[in-house]
Design a protein around this motif. Structure first.
Motif, PDB file in Angstrom:
ATOM      1  N   LEU A 199      18.037  93.477  48.551  1.00  0.00           N
ATOM      2  CA  LEU A 199      17.108  92.241  47.998  1.00  0.00           C
ATOM      3  C   LEU A 199      16.884  92.802  46.550  1.00  0.00           C
ATOM      4  O   LEU A 199      15.953  93.722  46.435  1.00  0.00           O
ATOM      5  N   SER A 200      17.079  91.621  45.709  1.00  0.00           N
ATOM      6  CA  SER A 200      16.571  91.927  44.352  1.00  0.00           C
ATOM      7  C   SER A 200      15.045  91.468  43.845  1.00  0.00           C
ATOM      8  O   SER A 200      14.613  90.818  45.022  1.00  0.00           O
ATOM      9  N   ARG A 201      14.956  91.918  43.015  1.00  0.00           N
ATOM     10  CA  ARG A 201      13.271  91.348  42.523  1.00  0.00           C
ATOM     11  C   ARG A 201      13.511  89.896  42.070  1.00  0.00           C
ATOM     12  O   ARG A 201      12.495  89.351  42.344  1.00  0.00           O
ATOM     13  N   TYR A 202      14.550  89.452  41.825  1.00  0.00           N
ATOM     14  CA  TYR A 202      14.586  87.897  41.445  1.00  0.00           C
ATOM     15  C   TYR A 202      14.600  87.248  42.894  1.00  0.00           C
ATOM     16  O   TYR A 202      13.760  86.225  42.761  1.00  0.00           O
ATOM     17  N   GLN A 203      15.129  87.618  43.814  1.00  0.00           N
ATOM     18  CA  GLN A 203      14.738  86.997  45.000  1.00  0.00           C
ATOM     19  C   GLN A 203      13.464  87.222  45.733  1.00  0.00           C
ATOM     20  O   GLN A 203      12.988  86.377  46.099  1.00  0.00           O
ATOM     21  N   ALA A 204      13.118  88.358  45.341  1.00  0.00           N
ATOM     22  CA  ALA A 204      11.492  88.760  45.974  1.00  0.00           C
ATOM     23  C   ALA A 204      10.685  87.901  44.995  1.00  0.00           C
ATOM     24  O   ALA A 204       9.777  87.323  45.993  1.00  0.00           O
ATOM     25  N   ALA A 205      10.797  87.591  43.929  1.00  0.00           N
ATOM     26  CA  ALA A 205       9.883  86.675  43.174  1.00  0.00           C
ATOM     27  C   ALA A 205       9.997  85.332  43.832  1.00  0.00           C
ATOM     28  O   ALA A 205       8.920  84.691  43.770  1.00  0.00           O
ATOM     29  N   ALA A 206      11.083  84.831  43.984  1.00  0.00           N
ATOM     30  CA  ALA A 206      11.341  83.363  44.361  1.00  0.00           C
ATOM     31  C   ALA A 206      10.814  83.394  45.833  1.00  0.00           C
ATOM     32  O   ALA A 206       9.870  82.478  46.291  1.00  0.00           O
ATOM     33  N   LEU A 207      10.982  84.182  46.729  1.00  0.00           N
ATOM     34  CA  LEU A 207      10.423  84.251  48.203  1.00  0.00           C
ATOM     35  C   LEU A 207       8.939  84.477  47.989  1.00  0.00           C
ATOM     36  O   LEU A 207       8.012  83.578  48.537  1.00  0.00           O
TER      37      LEU A 207
ATOM     38  N   LEU B  46       7.607  73.900  39.036  1.00  0.00           N
ATOM     39  CA  LEU B  46       8.682  72.982  37.974  1.00  0.00           C
ATOM     40  C   LEU B  46       9.399  73.920  37.075  1.00  0.00           C
ATOM     41  O   LEU B  46      10.309  73.876  36.888  1.00  0.00           O
ATOM     42  N   ALA B  47       8.438  74.886  36.558  1.00  0.00           N
ATOM     43  CA  ALA B  47       9.057  75.893  35.388  1.00  0.00           C
ATOM     44  C   ALA B  47       9.977  76.960  36.105  1.00  0.00           C
ATOM     45  O   ALA B  47      10.945  77.366  35.522  1.00  0.00           O
ATOM     46  N   ALA B  48       9.754  77.285  37.365  1.00  0.00           N
ATOM     47  CA  ALA B  48      10.154  78.832  37.590  1.00  0.00           C
ATOM     48  C   ALA B  48      10.888  78.746  39.015  1.00  0.00           C
ATOM     49  O   ALA B  48      11.589  79.579  39.404  1.00  0.00           O
ATOM     50  N   LEU B  49      10.443  77.730  39.846  1.00  0.00           N
ATOM     51  CA  LEU B  49      11.154  77.767  41.420  1.00  0.00           C
ATOM     52  C   LEU B  49      12.562  77.626  41.337  1.00  0.00           C
ATOM     53  O   LEU B  49      12.847  76.216  41.003  1.00  0.00           O
ATOM     54  N   PRO B  50      13.595  78.367  41.988  1.00  0.00           N
ATOM     55  CA  PRO B  50      15.109  78.090  41.726  1.00  0.00           C
ATOM     56  C   PRO B  50      15.350  77.348  42.928  1.00  0.00           C
ATOM     57  O   PRO B  50      14.592  77.157  44.056  1.00  0.00           O
ATOM     58  N   GLU B  51      16.640  76.700  43.084  1.00  0.00           N
ATOM     59  CA  GLU B  51      17.060  75.850  44.212  1.00  0.00           C
ATOM     60  C   GLU B  51      17.551  77.134  45.111  1.00  0.00           C
ATOM     61  O   GLU B  51      17.911  78.316  44.836  1.00  0.00           O
ATOM     62  N   SER B  52      17.651  76.657  46.386  1.00  0.00           N
ATOM     63  CA  SER B  52      18.414  77.769  47.407  1.00  0.00           C
ATOM     64  C   SER B  52      19.870  78.070  47.016  1.00  0.00           C
ATOM     65  O   SER B  52      20.729  77.053  46.818  1.00  0.00           O
ATOM     66  N   PRO B  53      20.312  79.314  46.929  1.00  0.00           N
ATOM     67  CA  PRO B  53      21.723  79.510  46.544  1.00  0.00           C
ATOM     68  C   PRO B  53      22.582  78.870  47.804  1.00  0.00           C
ATOM     69  O   PRO B  53      23.782  78.567  47.472  1.00  0.00           O
ATOM     70  N   ARG B  54      22.095  78.848  49.126  1.00  0.00           N
ATOM     71  CA  ARG B  54      23.153  78.497  49.986  1.00  0.00           C
ATOM     72  C   ARG B  54      23.397  76.841  50.062  1.00  0.00           C
ATOM     73  O   ARG B  54      24.426  76.482  50.078  1.00  0.00           O
ATOM     74  N   TYR B  55      22.552  76.178  49.587  1.00  0.00           N
ATOM     75  CA  TYR B  55      22.505  74.948  49.028  1.00  0.00           C
ATOM     76  C   TYR B  55      23.447  74.531  47.980  1.00  0.00           C
ATOM     77  O   TYR B  55      24.284  73.848  48.008  1.00  0.00           O
ATOM     78  N   LEU B  56      23.269  75.250  46.983  1.00  0.00           N
ATOM     79  CA  LEU B  56      24.096  75.484  45.624  1.00  0.00           C
ATOM     80  C   LEU B  56      25.716  75.521  46.101  1.00  0.00           C
ATOM     81  O   LEU B  56      26.399  74.907  45.661  1.00  0.00           O
ATOM     82  N   ALA B  57      25.770  76.457  46.962  1.00  0.00           N
ATOM     83  CA  ALA B  57      27.240  76.736  47.440  1.00  0.00           C
ATOM     84  C   ALA B  57      28.208  75.528  47.830  1.00  0.00           C
ATOM     85  O   ALA B  57      29.313  75.588  47.825  1.00  0.00           O
ATOM     86  N   GLU B  58      27.056  74.361  48.342  1.00  0.00           N
ATOM     87  CA  GLU B  58      27.838  73.356  48.954  1.00  0.00           C
ATOM     88  C   GLU B  58      28.044  72.268  48.039  1.00  0.00           C
ATOM     89  O   GLU B  58      28.753  71.442  48.288  1.00  0.00           O
ATOM     90  N   LEU B  59      27.761  72.599  46.655  1.00  0.00           N
ATOM     91  CA  LEU B  59      27.937  71.483  45.771  1.00  0.00           C
ATOM     92  C   LEU B  59      28.532  72.168  44.589  1.00  0.00           C
ATOM     93  O   LEU B  59      28.283  72.978  43.594  1.00  0.00           O
ATOM     94  N   PRO B  60      30.127  71.705  44.491  1.00  0.00           N
ATOM     95  CA  PRO B  60      30.827  72.408  43.574  1.00  0.00           C
ATOM     96  C   PRO B  60      30.458  72.127  42.014  1.00  0.00           C
ATOM     97  O   PRO B  60      30.709  72.702  41.024  1.00  0.00           O
ATOM     98  N   ASP B  61      29.876  70.754  41.814  1.00  0.00           N
ATOM     99  CA  ASP B  61      29.286  70.433  40.546  1.00  0.00           C
ATOM    100  C   ASP B  61      28.281  71.174  40.063  1.00  0.00           C
ATOM    101  O   ASP B  61      27.880  71.070  38.878  1.00  0.00           O
TER     102      ASP B  61
END
Length: 440
Positions: free
Chosen positions: A7-15, A185-200
């Motif tokens: 678990l990376s610090r990036y993931q921990a911050a998002a969580l 709005l500035a800092a929350l990323p999208e779910s990586p698993r959701y992004l994996a379903e979208l090639p674009d």
């Protein structure tokens, strides 16, 4: 790919950011209950009228839960969470300007639409950001933040209500929520698993994987896709032969569990006041319940991580039923037995409330990625039905005394336990040689 990494610090911050939305959900959700004594006194309205306001809020929550699940699977978890927090922030802030019960009811309904979808969406998003070995602990930590929000709200109310009144309480909660929306709005990323379903959106996913620390973020999303694209999987999948048992069992458990939680949130102080306790002692009862729920959920998460979810949740629900039976038979009329009452309420939070927090990790495990947000939405909608019923009959249960109030909860905790027994796809126990990795 995420399961192979620490678990990376990036993931921990998002969580932590996602968990903060659940804290705000718990804070704003209990705000009317905290303000109710002052509001009832100022406007001179009956408790039954306030019950109708609570009920309309739960109707909004039911709508919001289903709507958020659809938005989460169609447009992304991030937007579902952002929209939900923004809606209940605006409605909470506007509640401070209310001049009538009708206006309070309208704002509570709108707030409910935002509040309803946040816990389920947050649980799905946390699960999709977290390696499997951390998932149950992370999801339960996110959900227990509802109780943390309640504890925070109780502390804020103690400071604000005597000095500034109930309107300032809504201004404080709504203003803090909208300020946090700007940060999201500035800092929350999208779910990586959701992004994996979208090639674009492959470039966005690759950039995220680099920040997480994956050594080879360049990949073909089609090569790792294990589920159909979310927009092509119908809602009926939740009621297919493979999932219907878990869908119905988790929904029944959620309905009974949310009845317990929201009956306590909205009506327990009034019930204790009706038994002769002073306002401070009545509020302390809800604080004890929230404190037990917070500690119990964190402990339950650790147990589920090691032992799986089946046996712990069944035992917790049964102990919760036993504690409700104890409270139902405890003489509390004329403000008697405050100490054992507080111990019992803390225990009910420790076991009964905590079991409901841990249940979200079961849902995120039971439902596949393509329908996870909608599956959590169905569970959440069932929970809102339970909450709605608690609002409608709460005043009648108070009229029946502690025997009727806690006796009904005892029955519902048995239903809760039966739901946990019926679930097929529980979180499995961790392998005996499994080790929790270091945070990097």
């Amino acid at each position: 790919m995420l399961d192979e990494l620490p678990l990376s610090r990036y993931q921990a911050a998002a969580l932590l950011m996602i968990a903060a939305t659940v804290i705000l959900d718990g804070l704003d959700n209990q705000m009317l209950g905290l303000a109710a004594p002052a509001l009832l006194k100022e406007w001179g309205i009956a408790k039954s009228a306030l019950g109708n306001v609570f009920a309309l809020g739960f109707v909004g929550m039911g709508v919001g839960t289903l709507l958020s699940g659809w938005i989460g699977d169609r447009y992304g978890r991030r937007w579902a969470l952002l929209i939900g927090v923004f809606v209940f922030g605006v409605a909470t802030l506007a509640s401070g300007h209310a001049a009538s019960v009708a206006q309070i009811a309208m704002f509570k309904t709108v707030a409910g639409i935002g509040l309803g979808g946040v816990p389920g969406t947050a649980a799905a998003m946390i699960a999709e950001f977290t390696p499997k070995r951390w998932r149950s602990l992370a999801v339960t930590f996110g959900v227990v933040c509802v109780s943390l929000g309640g504890l925070l709200g109780g502390g804020i109310a103690t400071l604000i209500l005597p000095a500034l009144g109930w309107r300032a309480l809504f201004y404080c909660g709504g203003g803090a929520t909208l300020g946090f929306v700007l940060l999201m709005l500035a800092a929350l990323p999208e779910s990586p698993r959701y992004l994996a379903e979208l090639p674009d959106r492959r470039a966005e996913l690759e950039a995220m994987l680099r920040r997480i620390g994956h050594p080879a973020p360049d990949f073909d999303p089609r090569a790792v896709r294990t589920q159909p694209a979310p927009t092509k999987v119908p809602m009926a999948t939740l009621f297919s032969a493979d999932l219907i048992r878990d869908t119905l069992a988790l929904s029944a458990a959620m309905l009974s569990g949310m009845f317990l939680i929201y009956l306590m949130f909205n009506w327990a102080p009034t019930m204790l006041a009706s038994a002769g306790f002073e306002l401070g002692s009545a509020s302390l009862g809800l604080t004890a319940f929230n404190l037990g729920g917070t500690v119990g959920a964190i402990a339950a998460a650790a147990v589920v991580l090691r032992c799986g979810s089946r046996a712990p949740l069944i035992v917790m629900a049964l102990v919760g039923a036993g504690l409700c039976a104890f409270l139902a038979t405890l003489p509390i009329a004329d403000a008697h037995n405050l100490e054992p009452l507080l111990i019992g309420l803390c225990g009910l939070g420790l076991f009964g409330s905590a079991a409901q927090s841990a249940m979200f990790s079961v849902g995120t495990h039971a439902f596949p990625t393509a329908v996870r947000a909608r599956g959590m939405g169905v569970m959440g909608a069932a929970g809102r039905v339970g909450a709605l019923l608690s609002a409608l009959i709460g005043a009648a249960l108070i009229g029946a005394g502690s025997l009727g109030f806690f006796g009904a909860l005892c029955f519902l905790m048995l239903v809760n336990a039966a739901g946990f027994v019926a679930v097929r796809n529980h979180v499995p126990p961790a392998p005996r040689d499994a080790r929790v990795p270091a945070l990097v």
